[in-house]
Design an enzyme around this catalytic site. Structure first.
Site, PDB file in Angstrom:
ATOM      1  N   ASP A   1     -10.198   5.299  -4.802  1.00 53.29           N
ATOM      2  CA  ASP A   1      -8.802   5.012  -4.563  1.00 53.29           C
ATOM      3  C   ASP A   1      -8.607   3.581  -5.092  1.00 53.29           C
ATOM      4  OD1 ASP A   1      -6.203   5.084  -3.031  1.00 53.29           O
ATOM      5  OD2 ASP A   1      -7.205   3.419  -2.029  1.00 53.29           O
TER       6      ASP A   1
ATOM      7  N   ASP B   1      -5.525   0.950  -4.715  1.00 52.41           N
ATOM      8  CA  ASP B   1      -4.973  -0.089  -3.850  1.00 52.41           C
ATOM      9  C   ASP B   1      -5.673  -0.059  -2.494  1.00 52.41           C
ATOM     10  OD1 ASP B   1      -2.319  -1.840  -4.327  1.00 52.41           O
ATOM     11  OD2 ASP B   1      -2.721  -1.571  -2.199  1.00 52.41           O
TER      12      ASP B   1
END
Ligand code: PLP
Ligand code: CA
Length: 310
Positions: A27, A29
């Site tokens: 992932d 952010d």
């Protein structure tokens, strides 16, 4: 899940992951960076993983960048990336429409990155940018404006991040979505964007809610926790899910996605969830919550390398 859930990453488990995982899926952010700032050590960790022959992938719910823009951002920061290694929801949305052999016209509540990905597939869309009906509008809405502006050819509503969301856009999205045989899809349902200070930043889930509530139907979500994003990477790179690790900062999106795809999972606390948030989730008696608990958790991505040396 045969493995015990939610173990703190230890030197042994870090070594086990490095030995038994070939593909590392991140992932973005909250794991690699936080808004404009790099998370300390994330870059060095990924460069090291790449150096020892691991494959690196990026799976983000962000729809405000295209794959091209992500490659630019990654390479500028030093992360190894090509368009084939990135799945962002602007792309997943276009890919989904291709997978159902969509023909017709899309009403887009979105942004230029989604438009760029739709263009790559040759899809027709309207709605990009501020809505004309809002120009010089009074404080009261004028339904007559809508009558003249509705396009009879629209048979898909696609909702993603849109800084220009307005009452007229909500009306149009809901009106189109009520049409018979209209496809209704949304990029993701993250309620907020991560932010350090006291400012509350509504995420795409808030925009999706503004459209799905008046439409009185649920859109198909292409982002995490849906598994649509994994399929293109798996096909293109021939990935073995049991030798793939998903690293994320959120249980409800990243870890749920990883588990549904049959991947190994690691939660880090550099993003939205803290150790005490995870403890709270662990106390839940709800089955669905248990299905989003990670195999391992640790404070930061750097532990993966650092602990393995202890
Ligand atoms: N959606 C938008 C519009 C964002 O700007 C962000 C983060 O910046 C996200 C979603 C979350 O992205 P990720 O899935 O990488 O945490
Ligand atoms: Ca995140």
């Amino acid at each position: 899940l045969s493995r015990m859930a939610c173990q703190r990453l230890s030197p042994e488990s870090a070594r086990d992951l490095l030995n038994n995982v070939d593909n590392f899926m991140f992932d973005c952010d909250g794991v690699l960076w936080s808004g404009p700032k790099l998370i300390p050590g994330s870059l060095e960790t990924i460069v090291k993983l790449k150096k020892i022959g691991k494959k690196i992938f990026y799976v983000t719910n962000n729809s405000s960048s295209s794959r091209r823009m992500y490659v630019e951002k990654c390479n500028k920061l030093g992360f190894p990336a090509t368009e084939d290694d990135i799945v962002c929801t602007s792309y997943t949305a276009a890919l989904y429409l291709k997978s159902i052999n969509f023909k017709g016209k899309i009403y887009l509540v979105g942004n230029p990155a989604i438009a760029e990905e739709l263009d790559k597939f040759g899809f027709q869309y309207i709605g990009l940018g501020p809505d004309r009906a809002s120009d010089g509008a009074s404080n009261y809405f004028n339904p007559a404006l809508l009558d003249t502006q509705l396009d009879p050819e629209v048979n898909c509503v696609l909702v993603g991040f849109d800084i220009h969301l307005s009452y007229y856009k909500m009306m149009k999205a809901a009106t189109y979505a009520r049409r018979k045989d209209c496809i209704f899809i949304a990029t993701n349902e993250d309620s907020h964007l991560p932010c350090d200070g006291d400012i509350v930043i509504p995420g795409t889930g808030s925009i999706v809610a503004a459209c799905k509530i008046p439409a009185r139907r649920e859109p198909i979500i292409v982002g995490k926790p849906s598994t649509y994003g994994f399929t293109p990477l798996q096909k293109l790179h021939n990935l073995d899910p049991s030798r793939t690790l998903m690293v994320g900062d959120q249980c409800s999106t990243d870890i749920a996605f990883g588990r549904k795809c049959g991947l190994r999972t690691l939660l880090v606390f550099t993003g939205v969830l803290s150790m005490s948030d995870l403890e709270q989730l662990k106390q839940s008696t709800d089955q669905q919550t248990h299905e989003m608990l990670p195999e391992f958790c640790t404070s930061s991505l750097v532990d993966l390398m650092d602990l393995s040396k202890k």
